[in-house]
Design a protein around this motif. Sequence first.
Motif, PDB file in Angstrom:
ATOM      1  N   GLN A   1     104.586  39.215 -49.341  1.00 36.24           N
ATOM      2  CA  GLN A   1     103.584  40.007 -48.610  1.00 36.24           C
ATOM      3  C   GLN A   1     102.169  39.510 -48.841  1.00 36.24           C
ATOM      4  N   CYS A   2     102.008  38.476 -49.652  1.00 31.58           N
ATOM      5  CA  CYS A   2     100.686  37.955 -49.999  1.00 31.58           C
ATOM      6  C   CYS A   2     100.159  37.101 -48.838  1.00 31.58           C
ATOM      7  N   ILE A   3      99.566  37.766 -47.875  1.00 22.59           N
ATOM      8  CA  ILE A   3      99.058  37.111 -46.672  1.00 22.59           C
ATOM      9  C   ILE A   3      97.590  37.472 -46.509  1.00 22.59           C
ATOM     10  N   ARG A   4      96.789  36.477 -46.201  1.00 22.13           N
ATOM     11  CA  ARG A   4      95.362  36.712 -45.949  1.00 22.13           C
ATOM     12  C   ARG A   4      95.129  36.680 -44.448  1.00 22.13           C
ATOM     13  N   LEU A   5      94.757  37.801 -43.909  1.00 19.32           N
ATOM     14  CA  LEU A   5      94.487  37.906 -42.480  1.00 19.32           C
ATOM     15  C   LEU A   5      93.016  38.223 -42.281  1.00 19.32           C
ATOM     16  N   ARG A   6      92.393  37.514 -41.396  1.00 21.81           N
ATOM     17  CA  ARG A   6      91.000  37.807 -41.067  1.00 21.81           C
ATOM     18  C   ARG A   6      91.000  38.775 -39.892  1.00 21.81           C
ATOM     19  N   VAL A   7      90.395  39.915 -40.099  1.00 21.25           N
ATOM     20  CA  VAL A   7      90.358  40.951 -39.070  1.00 21.25           C
ATOM     21  C   VAL A   7      89.247  40.620 -38.088  1.00 21.25           C
ATOM     22  N   ALA A   8      89.611  40.506 -36.827  1.00 22.00           N
ATOM     23  CA  ALA A   8      88.617  40.212 -35.799  1.00 22.00           C
ATOM     24  C   ALA A   8      87.859  41.497 -35.480  1.00 22.00           C
ATOM     25  N   ARG A   9      86.570  41.427 -35.632  1.00 20.50           N
ATOM     26  CA  ARG A   9      85.732  42.585 -35.332  1.00 20.50           C
ATOM     27  C   ARG A   9      84.980  42.329 -34.038  1.00 20.50           C
ATOM     28  N   GLY A  10      84.778  43.375 -33.300  1.00 23.88           N
ATOM     29  CA  GLY A  10      84.011  43.263 -32.071  1.00 23.88           C
ATOM     30  C   GLY A  10      82.532  43.206 -32.385  1.00 23.88           C
ATOM     31  N   PRO A  11      81.722  42.992 -31.390  1.00 26.09           N
ATOM     32  CA  PRO A  11      80.282  42.962 -31.627  1.00 26.09           C
ATOM     33  C   PRO A  11      79.785  44.339 -32.068  1.00 26.09           C
ATOM     34  N   ARG A  12      78.795  44.328 -32.926  1.00 27.92           N
ATOM     35  CA  ARG A  12      78.248  45.566 -33.455  1.00 27.92           C
ATOM     36  C   ARG A  12      77.555  46.343 -32.351  1.00 27.92           C
ATOM     37  N   LYS A  13      77.834  47.637 -32.280  1.00 26.20           N
ATOM     38  CA  LYS A  13      77.182  48.468 -31.269  1.00 26.20           C
ATOM     39  C   LYS A  13      75.758  48.775 -31.721  1.00 26.20           C
ATOM     40  N   ARG A  14      74.841  48.530 -30.833  1.00 23.35           N
ATOM     41  CA  ARG A  14      73.447  48.836 -31.127  1.00 23.35           C
ATOM     42  C   ARG A  14      72.889  49.723 -30.025  1.00 23.35           C
TER      43      ARG A  14
END
Length: 88
Positions: free
Chosen positions: A40-53
């Motif tokens: 289970q040792c997996i590194r996943l980069r979470v894609a984030r959307g652009p910050r709401k301003r």
Amino acid sequence: ALGVKMKRTQLACKPCKDIKAKCDNFQPCTRCLQSNLADQCIRLRVARGPRKRSSIACVACKRSKLRCDEERPCSRCKRLGRGMGCID
């Protein structure tokens, strides 16, 4: 020793992140090996959307350098009882 910086892990693996533990950069990490979670040792980069301003913050939020929402009066001014003074 003084002045020696520890290497920071760029991204913790999923099990370490779930228990908020420090993760080394090995694959699988030492903590997962000890816990028998090597699969289970997996590194996943979470894609984030652009910050709401907000397009334009109200005067009170600008002064406090805090996030302001689109509606007027904003939720922060409503919560603090300053609804009438919430202007752009």
